[in-house]
Design an enzyme around this catalytic site. Sequence first.
Site, PDB file in Angstrom:
ATOM      1  CG  HIS A 129      -0.053  -0.509   2.733  1.00  0.00           C
ATOM      2  ND1 HIS A 129       0.555   0.712   3.075  1.00  0.00           N
ATOM      3  CD2 HIS A 129      -0.213  -1.252   3.920  1.00  0.00           C
ATOM      4  CE1 HIS A 129       0.534  -0.337   4.189  1.00  0.00           C
ATOM      5  NE2 HIS A 129       0.258  -1.249   4.095  1.00  0.00           N
ATOM      6  CD  GLN A 184       9.117  -5.293  11.819  1.00  0.00           C
ATOM      7  OE1 GLN A 184       8.618  -5.854  12.479  1.00  0.00           O
ATOM      8  NE2 GLN A 184       8.923  -3.834  11.262  1.00  0.00           N
ATOM      9  CD  GLN A 199       7.001 -11.044  10.611  1.00  0.00           C
ATOM     10  OE1 GLN A 199       7.825 -11.785  10.053  1.00  0.00           O
ATOM     11  NE2 GLN A 199       6.543 -10.712  11.249  1.00  0.00           N
ATOM     12  CE  LYS A 212       1.779  -0.401  10.439  1.00  0.00           C
ATOM     13  NZ  LYS A 212       1.353  -1.407  11.452  1.00  0.00           N
ATOM     14  CG  HIS A 271       4.104  -1.675   2.118  1.00  0.00           C
ATOM     15  ND1 HIS A 271       2.671  -1.712   1.852  1.00  0.00           N
ATOM     16  CD2 HIS A 271       4.898  -2.248   2.529  1.00  0.00           C
ATOM     17  CE1 HIS A 271       2.841  -2.987   2.523  1.00  0.00           C
ATOM     18  NE2 HIS A 271       4.141  -3.112   3.112  1.00  0.00           N
ATOM     19  CG  LEU A 324      -1.649   3.746   4.901  1.00  0.00           C
ATOM     20  CD1 LEU A 324      -0.971   4.746   4.194  1.00  0.00           C
ATOM     21  CD2 LEU A 324      -2.644   4.180   5.078  1.00  0.00           C
ATOM     22  CB  SER A 325      -2.171  -1.382   8.788  1.00  0.00           C
ATOM     23  OG  SER A 325      -1.849  -3.154   9.236  1.00  0.00           O
TER      24      SER A 325
HETATM   25  P1  AMP Z   1       4.952  -5.354   6.599  1.00  0.00           P
HETATM   26  O1  AMP Z   1       4.156  -5.245   5.479  1.00  0.00           O
HETATM   27  O2  AMP Z   1       3.243  -4.570   7.388  1.00  0.00           O
HETATM   28  O3  AMP Z   1       5.617  -6.303   7.151  1.00  0.00           O
HETATM   29  O4  AMP Z   1       5.319  -4.045   6.761  1.00  0.00           O
HETATM   30  C1  AMP Z   1       6.956  -3.180   5.715  1.00  0.00           C
HETATM   31  C2  AMP Z   1       7.363  -2.056   6.111  1.00  0.00           C
HETATM   32  O5  AMP Z   1       6.452  -0.953   6.204  1.00  0.00           O
HETATM   33  C3  AMP Z   1       7.841  -2.185   7.551  1.00  0.00           C
HETATM   34  O6  AMP Z   1       8.908  -1.543   7.715  1.00  0.00           O
HETATM   35  C4  AMP Z   1       7.194  -1.002   8.651  1.00  0.00           C
HETATM   36  O7  AMP Z   1       7.254  -0.843   8.964  1.00  0.00           O
HETATM   37  C5  AMP Z   1       6.684  -0.642   7.530  1.00  0.00           C
HETATM   38  N1  AMP Z   1       5.346   0.753   7.756  1.00  0.00           N
HETATM   39  C6  AMP Z   1       3.839  -0.554   6.981  1.00  0.00           C
HETATM   40  N2  AMP Z   1       2.560   0.176   7.316  1.00  0.00           N
HETATM   41  C7  AMP Z   1       3.496   1.414   7.474  1.00  0.00           C
HETATM   42  C8  AMP Z   1       2.819   2.990   7.902  1.00  0.00           C
HETATM   43  N3  AMP Z   1       1.614   2.571   8.174  1.00  0.00           N
HETATM   44  N4  AMP Z   1       3.689   3.760   7.737  1.00  0.00           N
HETATM   45  C9  AMP Z   1       5.349   3.704   7.629  1.00  0.00           C
HETATM   46  N5  AMP Z   1       5.753   3.025   7.469  1.00  0.00           N
HETATM   47  C10 AMP Z   1       4.777   1.581   7.418  1.00  0.00           C
END
Ligand code: AMP
Length: 275
Positions: free
Chosen positions: A32, A158, A59, A154, A35, A189-190
């Site tokens: 999203h 970690q 994880q 976020k 990323h 965002l997530s």
């Molecule tokens: P993920 O795919 O959820 O494991 O996230 C991959 C990377 O994107 C990780 O370093 C997360 O911290 C970062 N990330 C995910 N969502 C956000 C966000 N809303 N703002 C900043 N970084 C994010």
Amino acid sequence: MKIFSTIKEIKHWRGQSNQETISLVPTMGSLHSAHGYLIEQAQAQSDVTVVYIFANPLQFGKNEDFDNYPTNQPGSLEKDLEFCKQKNVDIVFAPSLEEIYPNGIENITKVKPNPKLANCLCGLSRPGHFAGVLTVLLKFFSFIQPHKAFFGEKDYQQFLLVKQMVQDFNLNLEIIPIPIKRESSGLALSSRNQYLSDEQKQKSAEIYATLQKAAALIQNGKDIDEILKSLSKNYFEYFEARNNINLEKTKERPLRLFVAAKIGKARLIDNLFVE
Ligand code: AMP
């Protein structure tokens, strides 16, 4: 854009690219715009940007959402590859589970995270989570040997744990934090926001609003314990003020507020730095 799915391919590529600054953006896919923002920051600071897409079973707890994680749904990889292409990513590494864990995930060597940083906040309700995160990252760092790796704030706990691992293992790698990207409602965002109905999304916006309210009260000198107690919601798993560097509980500014909340099927996390 080059797409690799085997360790052999990415190692071969890496062996031939010695002169450039290589950035890595680790992701679990289902990409999203947060990323995308990490990718842009990486591109601005390096010659070559590698994005890895790997939903890491190590994880996830036994009762967590690995099977239902958006990346494990049909068509997700194709969408992610298109996303990376639009962003002009140089290299995508998207290995299979078998490629990364040929002997499964039970009987393998794992990284033991620094307990001071790991045994609080998300580490309490997700035992083994950070060991899984650090283990997979160490593997990817070793295949790719990036000069810089980008992590979103976020997942602030970690980020600190990864930085500590890099320091403790003397890895030749800079860990760069990137600020949280939010929807206009304030919701961070997530990939897990996909689990939310419209109504649940509205409720989720309360998380950031609560963090902001708490930050304002703290800056006005109100007692932190009382603030956290009075603003906490019944769907918060934790709502805590901690030191920004060592994660010890604190009432001293600067500090960082941390929240985890369960809304419907989604477990959401957020945090806010308070100067
Ligand atoms: P993920 O795919 O959820 O494991 O996230 C991959 C990377 O994107 C990780 O370093 C997360 O911290 C970062 N990330 C995910 N969502 C956000 C966000 N809303 N703002 C900043 N970084 C994010």
